[in-house]
Design a protein around this motif. Structure first.
Motif, PDB file in Angstrom:
ATOM      1  N   THR A 113       0.845  -1.193   0.000  1.00 30.54           N
ATOM      2  CA  THR A 113       0.000   0.000   0.000  1.00 30.54           C
ATOM      3  C   THR A 113       0.880   1.243   0.000  1.00 30.54           C
ATOM      4  O   THR A 113       2.075   1.156  -0.279  1.00 30.54           O
ATOM      5  CB  THR A 113      -1.000  -0.042   1.179  1.00 30.54           C
ATOM      6  N   THR A 114       0.295   2.387   0.296  1.00 28.90           N
ATOM      7  CA  THR A 114       0.951   3.672   0.057  1.00 28.90           C
ATOM      8  C   THR A 114       1.898   4.080   1.181  1.00 28.90           C
ATOM      9  O   THR A 114       1.850   3.547   2.285  1.00 28.90           O
ATOM     10  CB  THR A 114      -0.113   4.768  -0.103  1.00 28.90           C
ATOM     11  N   PHE A 115       2.739   5.089   0.872  1.00 31.75           N
ATOM     12  CA  PHE A 115       3.597   5.674   1.893  1.00 31.75           C
ATOM     13  C   PHE A 115       2.776   6.111   3.105  1.00 31.75           C
ATOM     14  O   PHE A 115       3.136   5.839   4.251  1.00 31.75           O
ATOM     15  CB  PHE A 115       4.327   6.907   1.334  1.00 31.75           C
ATOM     16  N   GLY A 116       1.664   6.809   2.843  1.00 31.47           N
ATOM     17  CA  GLY A 116       0.859   7.339   3.938  1.00 31.47           C
ATOM     18  C   GLY A 116       0.252   6.256   4.797  1.00 31.47           C
ATOM     19  O   GLY A 116       0.307   6.331   6.035  1.00 31.47           O
ATOM     20  N   ASN A 117      -0.333   5.238   4.154  1.00 31.42           N
ATOM     21  CA  ASN A 117      -0.973   4.160   4.912  1.00 31.42           C
ATOM     22  C   ASN A 117       0.021   3.427   5.793  1.00 31.42           C
ATOM     23  O   ASN A 117      -0.224   3.176   6.976  1.00 31.42           O
ATOM     24  CB  ASN A 117      -1.649   3.180   3.961  1.00 31.42           C
ATOM     25  N   PHE A 131       6.135  -5.319   4.676  1.00 30.25           N
ATOM     26  CA  PHE A 131       5.604  -4.141   4.000  1.00 30.25           C
ATOM     27  C   PHE A 131       6.144  -4.072   2.568  1.00 30.25           C
ATOM     28  O   PHE A 131       7.347  -4.245   2.335  1.00 30.25           O
ATOM     29  CB  PHE A 131       6.051  -2.854   4.711  1.00 30.25           C
ATOM     30  N   VAL A 132       5.258  -3.782   1.622  1.00 29.59           N
ATOM     31  CA  VAL A 132       5.646  -3.406   0.266  1.00 29.59           C
ATOM     32  C   VAL A 132       5.112  -1.998   0.044  1.00 29.59           C
ATOM     33  O   VAL A 132       3.897  -1.779   0.065  1.00 29.59           O
ATOM     34  CB  VAL A 132       5.060  -4.355  -0.803  1.00 29.59           C
ATOM     35  N   GLU A 157      12.833   6.497   2.080  1.00 27.93           N
ATOM     36  CA  GLU A 157      11.769   6.552   3.077  1.00 27.93           C
ATOM     37  C   GLU A 157      11.075   5.207   3.214  1.00 27.93           C
ATOM     38  O   GLU A 157      10.686   4.807   4.317  1.00 27.93           O
ATOM     39  CB  GLU A 157      10.751   7.638   2.713  1.00 27.93           C
ATOM     40  N   ALA A 158      10.934   4.482   2.102  1.00 33.75           N
ATOM     41  CA  ALA A 158      10.374   3.126   2.182  1.00 33.75           C
ATOM     42  C   ALA A 158      11.256   2.238   3.049  1.00 33.75           C
ATOM     43  O   ALA A 158      10.772   1.458   3.875  1.00 33.75           O
ATOM     44  CB  ALA A 158      10.228   2.539   0.783  1.00 33.75           C
ATOM     45  N   TRP A 159      12.541   2.355   2.865  1.00 37.19           N
ATOM     46  CA  TRP A 159      13.501   1.573   3.657  1.00 37.19           C
ATOM     47  C   TRP A 159      13.434   1.984   5.129  1.00 37.19           C
ATOM     48  O   TRP A 159      13.454   1.127   6.024  1.00 37.19           O
ATOM     49  CB  TRP A 159      14.902   1.790   3.100  1.00 37.19           C
ATOM     50  N   ASN A 160      13.313   3.289   5.397  1.00 37.74           N
ATOM     51  CA  ASN A 160      13.257   3.782   6.773  1.00 37.74           C
ATOM     52  C   ASN A 160      12.056   3.249   7.527  1.00 37.74           C
ATOM     53  O   ASN A 160      12.117   3.083   8.757  1.00 37.74           O
ATOM     54  CB  ASN A 160      13.233   5.316   6.797  1.00 37.74           C
ATOM     55  N   ALA A 165      10.197  -4.507   0.465  1.00 36.47           N
ATOM     56  CA  ALA A 165      10.128  -4.364  -0.994  1.00 36.47           C
ATOM     57  C   ALA A 165       9.456  -3.049  -1.352  1.00 36.47           C
ATOM     58  O   ALA A 165       8.692  -2.485  -0.559  1.00 36.47           O
ATOM     59  CB  ALA A 165       9.358  -5.532  -1.623  1.00 36.47           C
ATOM     60  N   VAL A 166       9.743  -2.575  -2.554  1.00 30.17           N
ATOM     61  CA  VAL A 166       9.010  -1.445  -3.124  1.00 30.17           C
ATOM     62  C   VAL A 166       8.270  -1.938  -4.356  1.00 30.17           C
ATOM     63  O   VAL A 166       8.702  -2.859  -5.048  1.00 30.17           O
ATOM     64  CB  VAL A 166       9.933  -0.267  -3.490  1.00 30.17           C
TER      65      VAL A 166
END
Length: 352
Positions: A113-117, A131-132, A157-160, A165-166
């Motif tokens: 899902t999204t960065f925000g969620n 998390f992806v 930021e995804a890694w943080n 995965a992205v």
């Protein structure tokens, strides 16, 4: 023999889908999902040790842990289709914590899902389910609507936030596809450097791909080539719509095609059409997960199980199913996810 409930759900399609033997590219040429998939396939690649650990985290979570198959809950429709349209049937999912709860209680390998969620509840759940992070979207408020995926945040930021995965989308065939291709390729390179796996939504978007009588956005040849472009930028896993027809290049007089693509490498059978998609994922070295599609109401369960059987018997790696699960009551959504997972857990359902 497959579980009786799977056969009952498939109904009149059961014999055709469960007993079909493909005569195109034989199953012995494929890299088939299995408990040893990372050791057998990814260990010889250029993926780093941290990437291998991230892939293992995906493969070893949920009800399908240790099978080599994936069941991922994707909820980015609040951006891609507007939140109101997506969540009106079940408003609890305006709260991102319920998205995570559905993925956990549904036994999924991961939630996408999204960065925000994910950012809103990352500290509570990043260690409980993989998390992806979906890093780009079509924001859908530009008028007229464009087929344009833009970045919503950084790979760092995804890694943080603890993502393993992205995920990203490229609209192959759109006016903006070249920029999207360059951006996503760079993002995937950075994700691999940081130790994350990569999943590409390989979608086609162009008005010319649709004729008066057929929609070739879901043609095996067009979607197959989109897959091949995806694995070329080193996507570890490819997300693709289930093919519904073939001969798109030929019909719209576009790109290049060979008669054997349609006569020898595929037939009109849905398993063979899906297998052509697998071929374009380096013969299965990059896993193919098909999407569940929009909710159609009463037929969702049958269509989802049907898609799972086709994907598995074609040589695919699983299903990424969202709207059909979250646009219904929680228990019904969990049941749907579990039945799809049962297809992949059932060892009597083998490659065609």
């Amino acid at each position: 023999m497959p579980q009786q409930k799977i056969m009952d759900i498939l109904g009149t399609d059961a014999e055709d889908l469960l007993q079909y033997t493909s005569s195109t590219v034989t199953k012995d040429l494929l890299q088939v999902p299995g408990p040893d998939f990372i050791d057998r396939v990814f260990l010889q690649t250029n993926r780093s040790i941290p990437v291998l650990r991230s892939l293992a985290t995906l493969f070893n979570h949920g009800r399908l842990a240790g099978t080599g198959y994936l069941s991922i809950l994707p909820i980015d429709q609040d951006i891609e289709h507007t939140a109101g349209f997506s969540f009106a049937p079940n408003p609890i999912y305006f709260d991102p914590e319920n998205i995570i709860k559905l993925a956990i209680e549904g036994g999924c390998n991961a939630v996408a899902t999204t960065f925000g969620n994910l950012g809103m509840i990352a500290r509570k759940y990043a260690h409980k389910i993989p998390f992806v992070v979906k890093i780009n979207h079509n924001e859908l408020l530009t008028y007229p609507t464009k087929h344009n995926q833009i970045m919503f945040g950084s790979v760092e930021e995804a890694w943080n936030m603890g993502a393993v995965a992205v995920g990203a989308t490229i609209y192959f065939g759109s006016e903006e596809s070249n920029r999207q291709l360059i951006e996503v390729a760079a993002a995937f390179e950075r994700a691999h450097q940081l130790g994350m796996a990569t999943i590409l939504w390989c979608y086609t978007r162009n008005a010319a791909f649709k004729t008066n009588d057929k929609d070739y956005h879901v043609a095996a040849d067009l979607t197959g080539q989109a897959n091949h472009l995806g694995v070329t930028i080193q996507a570890d896993i490819i997300k693709q719509k289930m093919p519904e027809n073939n001969g798109g290049f030929q019909a719209i007089n576009f790109s290049k095609w060979h008669p054997d693509m349609y006569n020898k490498l595929a037939t009109d059978h849905p398993i063979d059409l899906c297998r052509y998609q697998v071929l374009n994922c380096y013969m299965g070295r990059a896993g193919l997960i098909n999407s569940g599609g929009e909710s159609q109401g009463d037929t969702d369960l049958q269509q989802s199980v049907r898609t799972a059987v086709i994907n598995k018997r074609a040589g695919g790696m699983g299903l990424i199913l969202g709207r059909r699960a979250f646009q219904r009551p929680l228990k019904e959504g969990i049941n749907l996810l579990n039945l799809v997972q049962d297809v992949y857990a059932d060892q009597t359902i083998t490659l065609a």
